[in-house]
Design an enzyme around this catalytic site. Structure first.
Site, short mmCIF file in Angstrom:
data_model
loop_
_atom_site.label_atom_id
_atom_site.label_comp_id
_atom_site.label_asym_id
_atom_site.label_seq_id
_atom_site.Cartn_x
_atom_site.Cartn_y
_atom_site.Cartn_z
N PRO A 33 30.76 41.02 36.43
CA PRO A 33 32.07 40.41 36.27
C PRO A 33 33.20 41.38 36.58
O PRO A 33 33.23 42.50 36.09
CB PRO A 33 32.10 40.02 34.78
N GLU A 34 34.12 40.91 37.39
CA GLU A 34 35.36 41.63 37.65
C GLU A 34 36.48 40.83 37.00
O GLU A 34 36.21 39.89 36.25
CB GLU A 34 35.56 41.78 39.17
N LYS B 149 38.67 44.78 32.76
CA LYS B 149 37.46 43.98 32.66
C LYS B 149 36.99 43.87 31.22
O LYS B 149 35.86 43.46 30.96
CB LYS B 149 36.35 44.59 33.53
N ARG C 2 27.94 51.83 46.63
CA ARG C 2 28.08 50.40 46.54
C ARG C 2 28.03 49.83 47.94
O ARG C 2 28.61 50.40 48.87
CB ARG C 2 29.43 49.98 45.92
#
Length: 272
Positions: A2-3, A61, A261
């Site tokens: 989740p961002e 977040k 990433r």
DNA sequence: ACGAATGTTGCGGG
DNA sequence: ACCCGCAACATTCG
């Protein structure tokens, strides 16, 4: 996973449901060690018993349960879910904390990979020190972004992922925002001129607002409520689409690794 | 079948 | 200052 948009979606969903509930007890049904960031379960229980949730908000977040005295915070990290619905029997092994309320409802912190964390605190000073600006606040202006970019010499993808500068962006929305603004992820922050910085500024706000209006992005794990998924997945332009034609110039989307990433970009229309 | 990758963060090291 | 590599962990994919 989740961002910012996913965390906001969870907060929007839970806010009306959790408000005014009073905490009765806490359970760590599977005995996970690292969930509680500020001490043991027993101290959490001692502090939280009898406290009432006045509202839910988001910072970066983090999910903030604002209590009548103090705060209870959740960070979902990669696979965390916060839900009032009871998980399926086979999923109960992933529950890292259970909060029982006096009205006999229960909040489940469900987290497959167990990276998620729970914090208690009397104030938010430590969080404010840790986190940068809220990209959807009025304090975030195009001049703020331009000045910050030029105070540092960072690869722009690193800059945008760094929560100390802007709080809430993660891998998906950084790749999407950079694509939308035509900036290469390895461009140096201090080499981005005002025009392109303004474009990045608008792209960040546009992507985040749009993603929130679509309840976030579900790639694999993100769900809120019982089983609702985020619908922004269909709106992604390049993330998770290596080799697909760039929607703008048809050149194949490249996937490289940056900051460990997966990083997606168009080598033709995203410039240094 | 097994190594690599998955949306996050924090740490140590160069 | 800044980037890298790895660690935390479970599951899926090629």
């Amino acid at each position: 996973m989740p961002e910012l948009p996913e965390v906001q979606t969870v907060v929007n969903y839970l806010q009306p449901l959790l408000r005014d509930k009073t905490i009765d007890s806490l359970i760590n049904p599977n005995g996970y060690k690292n969930v509680f960031e500020n001490g043991q379960l027993s101290s959490y229980l001692f502090i939280l018993k009898g406290k009432t949730i006045t509202s839910l908000t988001r910072r970066g977040k983090y999910i903030l349960l604002n209590l009548d005295i103090g705060y209870l915070l959740f960070h979902l990290r990669m696979t965390g879910r916060l839900m009032l619905e009871t998980p399926d029997i086979e999923d109960m092994k992933y529950v890292s904390c259970q909060i029982n309320f006096t009205d006999s409802s229960t909040l489940f912190f469900h987290d497959i990979r167990k990276f998620g964390r729970i914090y208690i605190c009397n104030n938010l000073n430590w969080l404010e020190r840790k986190l940068g600006i809220e990209p959807l606040s009025k304090e975030f202006t195009s001049n703020w972004l331009y000045n910050k970019l030029h105070c540092h010499k960072r690869l722009i993808k690193y800059f945008l992922l760094d929560q100390q500068f802007i709080a809430g962006l993660g891998n998906i929305y950084v790749d999407e925002a950079l694509w939308l603004s035509g900036i290469h992820p390895k461009a140096y922050s201090n080499k981005i001129n005002k025009n392109r910085s303004d474009k990045l500024y608008n792209s960040i706000k546009h992507i985040l607002n749009k993603a929130i209006s679509f309840q976030g992005t579900t790639i694999i794990n993100f769900k809120y409520g019982q089983n609702n998924i985020g619908n922004f997945s269909d709106e992604l332009q390049i993330f998770g689409k290596p080799n697909a034609p760039c929607p703008r110039c048809n050149s194949p989307i490249i996937k490289h690794y940056l900051a460990q990433r997966g990083t997606h970009f168009c080598n033709k229309c995203q410039k240094y």
